[in-house]
Design a protein around this motif. Structure first.
Motif, PDB file in Angstrom:
ATOM      1  N   ASP A 100       0.884  -1.170   0.000  1.00  0.00           N
ATOM      2  CA  ASP A 100       0.000   0.000   0.000  1.00  0.00           C
ATOM      3  C   ASP A 100       0.918   1.215   0.000  1.00  0.00           C
ATOM      4  O   ASP A 100       1.640   1.456   0.973  1.00  0.00           O
ATOM      5  CB  ASP A 100      -0.881  -0.064   1.261  1.00  0.00           C
ATOM      6  CG  ASP A 100      -1.822   1.125   1.408  1.00  0.00           C
ATOM      7  OD1 ASP A 100      -1.821   2.018   0.543  1.00  0.00           O
ATOM      8  OD2 ASP A 100      -2.565   1.146   2.423  1.00  0.00           O
ATOM      9  N   GLY A 103       0.172   4.827   2.552  1.00  0.00           N
ATOM     10  CA  GLY A 103      -0.907   4.087   3.230  1.00  0.00           C
ATOM     11  C   GLY A 103      -1.588   4.837   4.358  1.00  0.00           C
ATOM     12  O   GLY A 103      -2.617   4.374   4.856  1.00  0.00           O
ATOM     13  N   SER A 109      -5.072  -0.665   3.405  1.00  0.00           N
ATOM     14  CA  SER A 109      -4.470  -1.936   3.832  1.00  0.00           C
ATOM     15  C   SER A 109      -5.485  -2.768   4.604  1.00  0.00           C
ATOM     16  O   SER A 109      -5.578  -3.989   4.413  1.00  0.00           O
ATOM     17  CB  SER A 109      -3.254  -1.667   4.724  1.00  0.00           C
ATOM     18  OG  SER A 109      -2.211  -1.104   3.978  1.00  0.00           O
ATOM     19  N   LEU A 124       3.181  -1.525   4.146  1.00  0.00           N
ATOM     20  CA  LEU A 124       2.584  -0.193   4.007  1.00  0.00           C
ATOM     21  C   LEU A 124       3.724   0.817   4.044  1.00  0.00           C
ATOM     22  O   LEU A 124       4.547   0.778   4.961  1.00  0.00           O
ATOM     23  CB  LEU A 124       1.585   0.033   5.136  1.00  0.00           C
ATOM     24  CG  LEU A 124       0.853   1.371   5.197  1.00  0.00           C
ATOM     25  CD1 LEU A 124      -0.505   1.196   5.908  1.00  0.00           C
ATOM     26  CD2 LEU A 124       1.643   2.470   5.903  1.00  0.00           C
ATOM     27  N   THR A 168      -2.923   1.894  -4.275  1.00  0.00           N
ATOM     28  CA  THR A 168      -2.496   3.236  -3.901  1.00  0.00           C
ATOM     29  C   THR A 168      -3.541   4.283  -4.252  1.00  0.00           C
ATOM     30  O   THR A 168      -4.197   4.204  -5.286  1.00  0.00           O
ATOM     31  CB  THR A 168      -1.136   3.613  -4.550  1.00  0.00           C
ATOM     32  OG1 THR A 168      -0.689   4.868  -4.017  1.00  0.00           O
ATOM     33  CG2 THR A 168      -1.219   3.715  -6.066  1.00  0.00           C
TER      34      THR A 168
END
Ligand SMILES: C[S@@+](CC[C@H](N)C(=O)[O-])C[C@H]1O[C@@H](n2cnc3c(N)ncnc32)[C@H](O)[C@@H]1O
Length: 240
Positions: A100, A103, A109, A124, A168
């Motif tokens: 991610d 994040g 996530s 992340l 993302t």
């Protein structure tokens, strides 16, 4: 006390904040940056003001206690509508190693791990260090099943691992700046370079941001999965 900041990254307000803590400051401006400092302090400065700011930014439960967050983070007390759109399109069959990028406090996530039992590891990456302990709490329910990595990392510098799935909602401007598509494009480049064979990227963005060319450079197939509320959602597969 001493502070320094670029003019287009909040130098003026940083100086005002330090004035509130330390009283009148001296300052110098050069190369579009500003440095500012106080005279030697008699005590610790305005500790009440410092404590008020610490209290105002304290972590707290949000969204009926489902998550923990704190003021100062992106969409700190709500689910960002672009991220909600992305989460709706996560495929429960996705498996393997996931990342991610940008994040934040961990919403995307958490959705990836809740929806995809086949994800075995998740990294992340986030530039705001304060978000990471909160993301760890928000992902705690999955920690037994999934190897979690929480990284204070500038995604534009690239990623060290390979991933089967990347999600993302990239940043679209640096602090205090106008829209900067180069930032999101650098996220796409980082994701491209970090793709495992057969990997996929799910990306959401404001509709006007020009990310298509960067996606097409990195992937053999780019599908526009959805558009809503001024956002567009892409699934990019077949990494080159
Ligand atoms: C649009 S927000 C998305 C946050 C979160 N994923 C969500 O859905 O709510 C983009 C995030 O990227 C982070 N960010 C900005 N620049 C970054 C960089 N160079 N590297 C890593 N993260 C960055 C921001 O702090 C912010 O948390």
């Amino acid at each position: 006390m001493l502070g320094v900041a670029a003019n287009d990254q909040g130098a003026r307000s940083a100086q005002a904040d330090l004035t509130a803590l330390a009283g009148p400051l001296s300052s110098l401006s050069k190369n579009r940056c500003r440095v500012f400092w106080s005279a030697p302090l008699e005590g610790a400065g305005n500790t009440q003001q410092a404590q008020d700011w610490i209290d105002a930014a304290a972590p707290r439960p949000i969204l009926d206690g489902r998550f923990v967050s704190r003021p100062g983070l992106f969409a700190w007390d709500r689910i960002d509508p672009a991220s909600a759109l992305l989460a709706e399109h996560i495929d429960p069959d996705w498996r393997g190693r996931a990342a991610d990028l940008g994040g934040g406090w961990g919403y995307l996530s958490s959705q990836l791990l809740a929806r995809c039992p086949g994800i075995t590891a998740l990294d992340l990456f986030e530039a705001q260090a304060q978000a990471l302990p909160l993301a760890r709490l928000n992902l705690g329910a999955h920690a037994d099943r999934v190897t979690l990595g929480l990284h204070w990392h500038d995604v534009t510098r690239g990623l060290a691992q390979r991933y089967d799935v990347v999600v993302t909602n990239p940043p679209f401007h640096a602090q205090g700046r106008a829209d900067d598509p180069a930032l999101g494009q650098a996220f796409i480049a980082a994701a491209t370079q970090a793709m495992a064979p057969g990997g996929k990227l799910l990306l959401v963005a404001n509709r006007h941001l020009p990310y298509e060319a960067a996606l097409q450079r990195g992937f053999g197939k780019v599908s526009l999965l959805a558009q809503r509320d001024g956002f567009k959602l892409f699934l990019a597969t077949a990494p080159r």
